[in-house]
Design a protein around this motif. Structure first.
Motif, mmCIF file in Angstrom:
data_model
loop_
_atom_site.group_PDB
_atom_site.id
_atom_site.type_symbol
_atom_site.label_atom_id
_atom_site.label_comp_id
_atom_site.label_asym_id
_atom_site.label_seq_id
_atom_site.Cartn_x
_atom_site.Cartn_y
_atom_site.Cartn_z
ATOM 1 N N UNK A 429 0.825 -1.204 0.000
ATOM 2 C CA UNK A 429 0.000 0.000 0.000
ATOM 3 C C UNK A 429 0.862 1.259 0.000
ATOM 4 N N UNK A 430 1.947 1.240 0.767
ATOM 5 C CA UNK A 430 2.853 2.392 0.793
ATOM 6 C C UNK A 430 3.480 2.633 -0.573
ATOM 7 N N UNK A 431 3.970 1.568 -1.194
ATOM 8 C CA UNK A 431 4.608 1.710 -2.504
ATOM 9 C C UNK A 431 3.620 2.239 -3.538
ATOM 10 N N UNK A 432 2.396 1.719 -3.519
ATOM 11 C CA UNK A 432 1.409 2.156 -4.502
ATOM 12 C C UNK A 432 1.057 3.627 -4.317
ATOM 13 N N UNK A 433 0.862 4.059 -3.097
ATOM 14 C CA UNK A 433 0.492 5.452 -2.861
ATOM 15 C C UNK A 433 1.649 6.396 -3.196
ATOM 16 N N UNK A 434 2.871 5.970 -2.940
ATOM 17 C CA UNK A 434 4.013 6.821 -3.306
ATOM 18 C C UNK A 434 4.127 6.961 -4.819
ATOM 19 N N UNK A 466 2.089 -1.166 -10.691
ATOM 20 C CA UNK A 466 2.459 -1.219 -9.267
ATOM 21 C C UNK A 466 1.547 -0.364 -8.403
ATOM 22 N N UNK A 467 0.956 0.683 -8.980
ATOM 23 C CA UNK A 467 0.090 1.576 -8.201
ATOM 24 C C UNK A 467 -1.355 1.471 -8.643
ATOM 25 N N UNK A 468 -1.773 0.304 -9.079
ATOM 26 C CA UNK A 468 -3.131 0.097 -9.570
ATOM 27 C C UNK A 468 -4.167 0.451 -8.500
ATOM 28 N N UNK A 469 -5.155 1.232 -8.838
ATOM 29 C CA UNK A 469 -6.214 1.550 -7.856
ATOM 30 C C UNK A 469 -6.922 0.308 -7.334
ATOM 31 N N UNK A 470 -7.020 -0.729 -8.178
ATOM 32 C CA UNK A 470 -7.650 -1.972 -7.725
ATOM 33 C C UNK A 470 -6.838 -2.618 -6.614
ATOM 34 N N UNK A 585 0.342 -10.131 -7.278
ATOM 35 C CA UNK A 585 1.583 -10.645 -7.865
ATOM 36 C C UNK A 585 2.023 -9.773 -9.038
ATOM 37 N N UNK A 586 1.074 -9.315 -9.832
ATOM 38 C CA UNK A 586 1.409 -8.416 -10.945
ATOM 39 C C UNK A 586 2.028 -7.118 -10.431
ATOM 40 N N UNK A 587 1.461 -6.579 -9.351
ATOM 41 C CA UNK A 587 2.001 -5.348 -8.778
ATOM 42 C C UNK A 587 3.412 -5.559 -8.246
#
Length: 1004
Positions: A429-434, A466-470, A585-587
């Motif tokens: 979650x941290x990586x995606x939001x960054x 990596x930052x997919x909203x889903x 896994x894709x992220x």
């Protein structure tokens, strides 16, 4: 390991093995040899035993005292059963021990099967070029990450292709599908020797005849599908037939027969661990070799030291060690795959280089580098600080977190703890939001005039994945169900914020249970006979009435059942994660690719990949890192979609040089292979200021073969290695340590270097040498790079020269590939006449002193001047021309051989040289007489002392000519007006006068 009280005990042979590996004491107890370890140290001792190559089973109690008291076994012993099974390939995904630390390397489980296949390969002219002995199929599974590699191929009697698979994958466990041939078994057992601690198991393939393997595999997958469908129905989720048989029908039917056999054995093996579901739902299948990637042979991996060095077998000093600047464990694993599978598609390489260049530009640019400057000097304004800042922040944080790739796979296997689950979700979650701060998705908004932060198409795609909203929504949803405080304390009863439905009944039972009261009575009062004494003091006695005992028994039973219900609730919660596993896994795979690109960008910004000022004559050249663009024209301001003509197999690029602050553009021709100022990777750290660069130029339309000669330790092997390594780095997508480069897209890099044997496999040194050569001749193409170092030295001189000549002739005539051929045989240079313009002769330059070495001749009792000079200075510069000097005795003296041994060798060397010179003079005399019309027998004056004098004259002229060319080459190297240049030219002039005088005397 059997749980007994507060210890795990070993018995018999297991106790002896555990005592040896763990360093504990084994003793006799009731006629049994036993040893024990405390229960709280289970994970530590299991890891040590597994890393030693053992398969470890843990036996625990399957019932508690409260449950046993209310069950049918109330009068019998406690039930015990196998609760866990550990091996090296399954340890990281296992329960109780896998979450601690996460191993840094890969732990593949590979299954190898084969069948005989006598296949002949024609050479296109009706002849047989080679034969394949067997056909081999394999499947390799990384249980902790879900990665599955499969392949099927023909292999020769030396099993070169299978060895390349083993070295590339580096499996921790091997399953041998019997029956196998002796050659295959020898190779597998040699790989899993005592020093490697690789486990080997054997499984039978007898029942796989007539399609039996496919039938068994389909049955296994059907059973897995039914279990998964039942679990999804319990969770009120829809299951379609298309989803149910996604891999079972399409994927399996497309696999070759031997691969299906290996996969069947793998599934059978993983069923005993409970990890077979990963092959149906969560695995990412990929072939070992594909048309878009280069497959490196075992020789190339070992001789170029790509994954491990040849000194102690560790990663230190290897190409991977030099290139690895990743900050995460999962990124490091992906970079290892990139290095062993360079790209072969020009568009993919260009996209990777665009991404690396953009990240490198965001780190800032450097105007110049001077010797003696600090690391922070010379840096100017940052072009795009947002990208570098965000990526650095993300990967630095992920580097301190658990391995999220293995973490999500452990969640899929239902072996993750609650605390581990929360850490993994929070990291993702941290990586995606960054990454969402880069606003990559804003490009689709109409009327958006904001300047793009990220321009590379590959970077944008990876950041979006990596930052997919889903993924963010799923991570937030899953975390909302759990209490972090309860997870940190390991309290499953309070873990779920909305409660556990299975535990509600037992929670109510606990609330209705009467409190456990203790009745206190003075010692002089008599209690009812059915009261149970708990304890006593001098004045009082404490009792439990029957009602309290009954309530206490209910309370303990309810607590045990509540604990079981909470574990069941947690297991079902983890089962639900399987629906989101593919997205997570894709992220994670996108994050791994971003970490690799960030690593290559960090490597490009390293000083080792900049040109440094070393002397006044190079003061005008201040180089920035460059990048190689395959078949695309790139300028400083952007990329154009226009392709240059006739570039199907070639490469063209524009390379910007920073010279006195002015950008100079070079447009290079296709189908060429060119380096300027390259550096050998292994020596970058140690020889940065002293390394001598060399240029390389190979062209398909011109000179595509270099024959390199020169003295021992002169830098020949270093030169050809650097060419191969830089070519490999370029196709990985990395910047390379050179001032400029233009590369053809290679489909393979083939090497034959060094000398080694394999006694375990029955291979002598020369057989290994010939096997490597055979592998090159069979697998190289016109788009390959071949480097061969001193072929034919393992046999007699005549056979060695013949094999070296014939091999090079075959490569030039039939393969027409780019070749760097190192040899000490001057006869090989005759091949230049057969291929004019395609072969160039080179040697590594050197300087020698004028004073010859005086060697005592023990037979004549006098000193003889040895022409091999005392002082030799290697210049490490590749120059055109040939040389027949190897200076082997100088190397022997450097190795401190006894002086008498060196003297004897020098005497023998001189006599052999005189004998060869005499034979040469005899042949010249015969040729001269034939031309003049006289018979040789009528010229007695050419026999005897006159013949020896003629031979000596020819030898002196030859030495003088060689020294003359050395002086001229030295003058060319130092092109500026320096004392060294004038001294070299002066000495060359005197040598030329001596040669002319000697030629005139000899003609008389």
């Amino acid at each position: 390991m059997v749980e007994v009280g507060y210890k795990f005990r070993f018995f018999g042979e297991d106790a002896e093995a555990a005592a040896r590996v763990l360093g504990i004491y084994a003793h006799m107890d009731h006629n049994f040899l036993t040893a024990s370890v405390p229960t709280f140290r289970l994970s530590v001792h299991v890891r040590r035993l597994v890393n030693a190559g053992f398969k470890v089973g843990v036996v625990k109690q399957t019932e508690t005292a409260a449950i046993k008291a209310h069950g049918g076994n109330r009068l019998g012993p406690f039930h015990r059963g196998l609760s866990a099974l550990y091996t090296k390939a399954t340890l990281e995904a296992a329960l109780d021990v896998g979450e601690e630390g996460f191993g840094l390397g890969t732990s593949y489980l590979i299954c190898v099967v084969e069948k005989g296949a006598a296949v002949a390969v024609e050479d296109g002219e009706g002849g047989v070029e080679g034969r394949f002995d067997v056909r081999i199929g394999f499947v390799a599974v990384e249980v902790s990450t879900g990665d599955v590699v499969h392949g099927e191929f023909n292999d020769n009697v030396m099993r070169d292709a299978l060895e390349a698979v083993l070295l590339t994958i580096s499996p921790a466990e091997v399953i041998i599908g019997e029956p196998v041939s002796k050659q295959t078994e020898k190779l597998l057992l040699a790989y899993s020797g005592p020093s490697s601690n690789v486990r080997v198991e054997r499984a039978s393939c007898v029942s796989f005849k007539d399609g039996g393997a496919l039938a068994q595999l389909m049955t296994l997958y059907e059973n897995i599908d039914e279990d998964d469908a039942a679990q999804l129905q319990d969770q009120n989720m829809d299951v379609t037939d298309g989803d149910k048989h996604l891999l079972g029908v399409q994927g399996i039917m497309a696999m070759p027969g031997l691969t299906i056999q290996a996969l069947t054995l793998i599934v059978h093996h993983l069923k005993q661990f409970g990890f077979e579901r990963i092959l149906r739902l969560g695995a990412s299948f990929r072939p070992f070799s594909s048309n878009n990637e280069m497959t490196l042979s075992a020789n190339t991996l070992q001789q170029l030291e790509i994954l491990k060095n040849n000194s102690d077998g560790t990663e230190t000093g290897s190409l991977l060690h030099i290139m690895n600047r990743t900050l995460t464990v999962f990124g490091s694993r992906l970079l290892r795959y990139w290095v062993t599978h360079p790209l072969r598609d020009k568009n993919s390489i260009a996209m990777r280089l665009d991404a690396v260049s953009e990240i490198a530009d965001s780190m800032g640019s450097c105007t110049s580098w001077n010797v003696g400057e600090d690391d922070n000097d010379g840096c100017v304004a940052i072009i795009n600080p947002e990208l570098h800042h965000v990526l650095s922040s993300v990967f630095t944080t992920l580097g301190r977190s658990p391995d999220i790739q293995r973490g999500i796979t452990r969640i899929f296997h239902k072996t993750a703890t609650a605390s581990e689950f929360i850490q993994i979700m929070q990291a993702i979650l941290f990586a995606a939001k960054q990454l969402q701060q880069l606003q990559v998705e804003d490009r689709s908004i109409a009327g958006n005039t904001q300047e793009k932060i990220v321009h590379s198409a590959l970077l944008r795609r990876l950041i979006l994945a990596a930052s997919s909203p889903t993924v963010v929504a799923h991570a937030v949803k899953l975390l909302s169900f759990l209490s972090k405080d309860a997870a940190d304390q390991g309290d499953l009863q309070s873990l779920f914020s909305n409660g556990c439905k299975e535990g509600d009944h037992f929670q109510s039972t606990l609330s209705l249970a009467e409190p456990c009261r203790t009745m206190r009575l003075p010692t002089d009062r008599k209690a009812p006979p059915d009261w149970l004494i708990v304890n006593s003091t001098k004045k009082t006695i404490r009792y439990h009435p029957p009602e309290v005992l009954e309530s206490l028994d209910k309370l303990l039973l309810a607590q045990e059942e509540l604990s079981i219900a909470c574990r069941s609730c947690w297991s079902k919660f983890l089962e639900g994660f399987g629906n989101y596993y593919a997205e997570f896994l894709t992220a994670v795979q996108a994050l791994a690719a971003l970490d690799c690109l960030h690593s290559l960008a960090i490597l490009s910004r390293n000083k080792l990949f900049h040109h440094r000022i070393m002397s006044a004559q190079f003061s005008q050249m201040k180089m920035t890192p460059f990048r190689c663009i395959f078949n695309l024209v790139v300028t400083r301001v952007g990329m154009y979609d226009t392709f240059l003509p006739d570039l199907e197999m070639g490469f063209s690029c524009i390379i910007e040089h920073l010279m006195l602050g002015t950008a100079r553009t070079l447009i290079l021709e296709p189908e060429e292979f060119q380096f300027h100022g390259t550096m050998k990777l292994e020596l970058l750290i140690f020889l940065l200021d002293n390394f001598v660069p060399n240029d390389t130029y190979l062209s398909a339309d011109g000179e595509y073969c270099q024959i390199i000669m020169g003295p021992n330790m002169g830098g020949k092997s270093c030169y050809i290695r650097q060419v191969a390594l830089i070519a490999l780095m370029g196709q990985v997508g990395s910047f390379v340590p050179a001032t400029s480069a233009k590369l053809q897209v290679l489909d393979g890099i083939h090497t034959r270097m060094g000398a080694s044997d394999s006694i375990q496999q029955g291979k002598s040194t020369f057989l290994e040498e010939m096997s490597e050569t055979s592998n090159i001749l069979h697998n190289s193409t016109s788009r390959s790079l071949v480097i061969i170092d001193e072929l034919g030295r393992g046999t007699s001189t005549h056979d060695g020269v013949a094999i070296a000549y014939a091999t090079l002739h075959h490569l030039l005539e039939h393969k027409k590939c780019m070749v760097l051929f190192v040899t000490h045989y001057p006869k090989v240079l005759d091949i230049k006449d057969r291929f004019p313009g395609s072969v160039g002769a080179y040697h590594v330059s050197y300087l020698t002193s004028k004073n010859p070495l005086k060697i005592p001749d023990f037979e004549l009792d006098r000193d003889t001047e040895y022409t091999d000079h005392t002082d030799v200075t290697f210049l490490y510069k590749l120059v055109p021309g040939m040389t027949d000097k190897s200076f082997g005795l100088n190397v022997a003296r450097l190795a401190q051989l006894p002086s008498k041994c060196i003297a004897r060798a020098a005497t023998m060397s001189m006599k052999l040289e005189e004998l060869i010179s005499a034979r040469t003079a005899t042949k010249l005399a015969q040729l001269q007489n034939l031309r003049s019309g006289h018979e040789y027998c009528h010229c007695p004056n050419l026999v005897g002392s006159s013949l020896v004098e003629a031979a000596e004259g020819i030898g002196k002229l030859r030495n003088s000519c060689g020294e003359l060319f050395q002086m001229l080459n030295l003058a060319l190297i130092h092109a500026d007006a320096t004392p060294t240049t004038f001294e070299s030219l002066k000495h060359a002039s005197s040598l030329a006068a001596e040669i002319l005088e000697g030629t005139n005397l000899f003609s008389l």
